[in-house]
Design an enzyme around this catalytic site. Structure first.
Site, PDB file in Angstrom:
ATOM      1  N   CYS A  32      -9.033-118.484   1.813  1.00 36.19           N
ATOM      2  CA  CYS A  32      -9.503-116.797   2.197  1.00 36.19           C
ATOM      3  C   CYS A  32     -10.290-116.937   2.862  1.00 36.19           C
ATOM      4  O   CYS A  32     -11.396-116.825   2.407  1.00 36.19           O
ATOM      5  CB  CYS A  32      -8.778-115.974   1.417  1.00 36.19           C
ATOM      6  SG  CYS A  32      -9.227-114.467   1.979  1.00 36.19           S
ATOM      7  N   GLY A  62      -1.050-117.903  13.903  1.00 33.45           N
ATOM      8  CA  GLY A  62      -0.189-118.091  14.967  1.00 33.45           C
ATOM      9  C   GLY A  62      -0.894-118.744  16.228  1.00 33.45           C
ATOM     10  O   GLY A  62      -0.789-119.548  15.627  1.00 33.45           O
TER      11      GLY A  62
END
Ligand SMILES: Cc1cc2nc3c(=O)[nH]c(=O)nc-3n(C[C@H](O)[C@H](O)[C@H](O)COP(=O)(O)O)c2cc1C
Length: 302
Positions: free
Chosen positions: A130, A217
């Site tokens: 992360c 994305g």
């Protein structure tokens, strides 16, 4: 009839399509839109030992062909997951995969131990990647030694399937993949988001409170595909591919590049039914191309 089932080193999935952590909540959020049992697996958002508020707002920004987030692992902690969330989601899918996060190696071990008694949790996805938390996560995912240590320590406390989720924010992702394979990972998933910023020209400010965030994305798909291809050649354990998969064709490209399964993230925000559409699309592609078993596609890029 196409056989869509895949076996990830012992973890059996009815098809190769899962949600990506952090993009479908705990799965309950999807039930208004899809039959969650149709998914190969449900991957729930990151769980840490203690509750976390996440980063300050704004923590999402739209960019061309992708989005930037710095949610920062907001969650109510593992005890809350076990008592409040798991009972509500245990019937949703036979494979519930929990994304395990922490600030210290010991955090990962403690979270895993507390989840051990949950029968529908068939695998852990160890999140060492992360980019949006100051300690842990990112640091673990950029050092082969620490990545191996986290993997080995989690391996010691469970016989369940251990997926290690890799960071793309490194010079050499292959050495991290090999290190976690040697430390006992059953599979790897990649990629997490790419460290990036978005700036507002009018206010002259960064669009995120944290300035940097993670890009996901369509913008990241070609790089993710390259990494999946590279890692699938370097390790023997299965690779779960993700990064910018928006439709069935994207998912098939990841399978061809060497992924044994895929995860769908940002696309869920645009269309919460996308995962089921991708499963149907893979089946249609197989029928059209005379493929009886989806495993024939894995690594079949020529
Ligand atoms: C809003 C948001 C929250 C996320 N939270 C997590 C998380 O809790 N744990 C994790 O491992 N990845 C998290 N991710 C990363 C995604 O699981 C995925 O790796 C990444 O978005 C790339 O896939 P995509 O391009 O299909 O979205 C998050 C991504 C987004 C956009």
């Amino acid at each position: 009839m196409v056989n869509l089932s895949v076996n990830l080193n012992g973890l059996k999935l009815k098809n190769p399509v899962m949600t990506a952590s952090g993009t479908s909540g705990s799965g309950e959020e999807l039930t208004d839109f899809i039959d969650v049992s149709k998914l190969g697996a449900l991957v729930v958002k990151a769980i840490t030992l203690e509750a976390r508020e996440g980063n300050d707002y704004p923590r999402m920004a739209e960019t061309a062909s992708g989005m930037l987030n710095s949610v920062g692992l907001q969650n109510k902690g593992v005890e809350h997951f076990v008592k409040e969330i798991y009972p509500k989601i245990e019937t949703l899918n036979d494979n519930i995969i929990v994304n395990v996060s922490g600030s210290t190696v010991d955090d990962y071990v403690q979270v895993t131990k507390k989840l051990e008694k949950l029968p529908k949790v068939t695998a852990y996805e160890v999140n060492i990647s992360c980019p949006n938390v100051k300690q842990g996560g990112f640091a673990f995912g950029t050092s082969p030694t620490i990545a191996a240590e986290v993997t080995a320590r989690v391996r010691e406390v469970t016989d369940k399937h251990v997926i290690v989720k890799l960071s793309p924010n490194v010079t050499n992702i292959t050495e991290i993949a090999v290190a976690v394979e040697n430390a006992g990972a059953d599979s790897v998933s990649l990629v997490n988001t790419f460290l990036a910023i978005a700036v507002d020209a009018n206010t002259r400010k960064a669009k995120l409170s944290t300035i940097t965030g993670g890009l996901s994305g369509p913008a990241i798909k070609p790089i993710a595909l390259r990494m999946v291809w590279q890692i699938s050649k370097a390790v023997k354990i299965p690779v779960i591919g993700l990064g910018g998969i928006m439709n069935a064709e994207d998912a098939i490209e990841f399978l061809l590049a060497g992924a044994s399964a895929v995860q769908i993230g940002t696309a869920n925000f645009i269309d919460p039914t996308v995962t089921v559409k991708i499963i149907d699309g893979i089946e249609k592609y197989c029928i059209k191309n005379g493929i009886k078993n989806v495993n024939e596609l894995i690594g079949a890029m020529i």
